[in-house]
Write a protein that holds these residues in place. Structure first.
Motif, mmCIF file in Angstrom:
data_model
loop_
_atom_site.group_PDB
_atom_site.id
_atom_site.type_symbol
_atom_site.label_atom_id
_atom_site.label_comp_id
_atom_site.label_asym_id
_atom_site.label_seq_id
_atom_site.Cartn_x
_atom_site.Cartn_y
_atom_site.Cartn_z
ATOM 1 N N VAL A 16 -4.789 2.653 -1.151
ATOM 2 C CA VAL A 16 -4.191 4.069 -0.806
ATOM 3 C C VAL A 16 -4.891 5.062 0.297
ATOM 4 O O VAL A 16 -5.621 4.644 0.542
ATOM 5 C CB VAL A 16 -4.015 5.164 -1.925
ATOM 6 N N ILE A 17 -3.768 5.741 1.234
ATOM 7 C CA ILE A 17 -3.896 6.232 1.811
ATOM 8 C C ILE A 17 -2.953 8.121 1.948
ATOM 9 O O ILE A 17 -2.191 7.643 1.609
ATOM 10 C CB ILE A 17 -3.787 6.102 3.316
ATOM 11 N N MET B 51 -4.574 2.015 10.451
ATOM 12 C CA MET B 51 -3.843 2.665 8.444
ATOM 13 C C MET B 51 -4.302 0.894 8.259
ATOM 14 O O MET B 51 -3.603 0.383 7.256
ATOM 15 C CB MET B 51 -2.793 2.740 8.816
ATOM 16 N N ILE B 52 -3.280 0.180 8.878
ATOM 17 C CA ILE B 52 -2.887 -1.156 8.513
ATOM 18 C C ILE B 52 -4.249 -2.076 8.664
ATOM 19 O O ILE B 52 -3.506 -3.233 7.750
ATOM 20 C CB ILE B 52 -1.501 -1.429 9.571
ATOM 21 N N LYS B 53 -4.765 -1.359 9.470
ATOM 22 C CA LYS B 53 -6.003 -2.700 10.140
ATOM 23 C C LYS B 53 -6.742 -2.532 8.558
ATOM 24 O O LYS B 53 -7.508 -3.325 7.858
ATOM 25 C CB LYS B 53 -6.753 -2.359 10.663
ATOM 26 N N ALA B 54 -7.120 -1.223 8.073
ATOM 27 C CA ALA B 54 -7.349 -1.449 6.845
ATOM 28 C C ALA B 54 -6.954 -1.354 5.713
ATOM 29 O O ALA B 54 -7.643 -1.748 4.693
ATOM 30 C CB ALA B 54 -7.827 0.645 6.659
ATOM 31 N N ILE B 55 -6.369 -1.558 5.135
ATOM 32 C CA ILE B 55 -5.062 -1.932 4.123
ATOM 33 C C ILE B 55 -5.147 -3.293 4.045
ATOM 34 O O ILE B 55 -5.184 -4.074 3.080
ATOM 35 C CB ILE B 55 -3.805 -2.108 4.111
ATOM 36 N N ALA C 265 1.035 -1.140 0.148
ATOM 37 C CA ALA C 265 0.100 0.268 0.349
ATOM 38 C C ALA C 265 0.360 1.041 0.125
ATOM 39 O O ALA C 265 2.565 1.441 0.376
ATOM 40 C CB ALA C 265 -0.765 -0.241 0.906
ATOM 41 N N PHE C 266 0.426 2.200 -0.121
ATOM 42 C CA PHE C 266 0.988 3.695 -0.456
ATOM 43 C C PHE C 266 -0.244 4.943 0.685
ATOM 44 O O PHE C 266 -1.399 4.817 0.665
ATOM 45 C CB PHE C 266 0.424 4.673 -1.746
#
Length: 127
Positions: free
Chosen positions: A81-82, A121-125, A53-54
């Protein structure tokens, strides 16, 4: 410590303190990290790396995230992407733009970031 799926993040932000914070936090979470401070460096790293991811700062000196969205779209980017920024007025416009361009946007976060933000963020990815 939270359990996360092994990931690798490419993060672009012109603020070295933010990059150091991501580096330390992601190391604790067992996530590989590559940080760059410009869109040019991001594009080079994107071409040679295999990232899960980015994460990109919205406002940077040479290019903004809107230009980066177009570039990622042209690369046929399918990875999450975040976007992050200290300027909340940009969060909704970049989210709408990224979604309209077909990017896999998984979130936007406002700086200053906390460890819990990066964990989210890591969970969302990983979904």
């Amino acid at each position: 410590m939270s359990t996360v799926v092994k990931s690798s993040l490419l993060v672009v932000d012109d603020d070295n303190d933010i990059l150091r914070f991501f580096d330390a936090t992601l190391e604790d979470l067992g996530v590989d990290f590559h940080g760059v401070s410009s869109s040019k460096e991001f594009k080079g790293a994107y071409q040679v790396g295999q990232y899960s991811a980015f994460v990109a700062d919205i406002v940077m000196p040479q290019n903004d995230a809107f230009e980066l969205v177009d570039w990622l779209k042209n690369q046929d980017c399918q990875r999450p992407v975040i976007f992050i920024t200290a300027f909340s007025q940009y969060l909704e416009p970049i989210a709408e733009y990224a979604k309209a361009r077909g990017l896999r946007l998984v979130g936007t976060w406002r700086k200053p970031l906390q460890r819990a933000d990066i964990e989210q963020m890591i969970k969302a990815i990983s979904r």
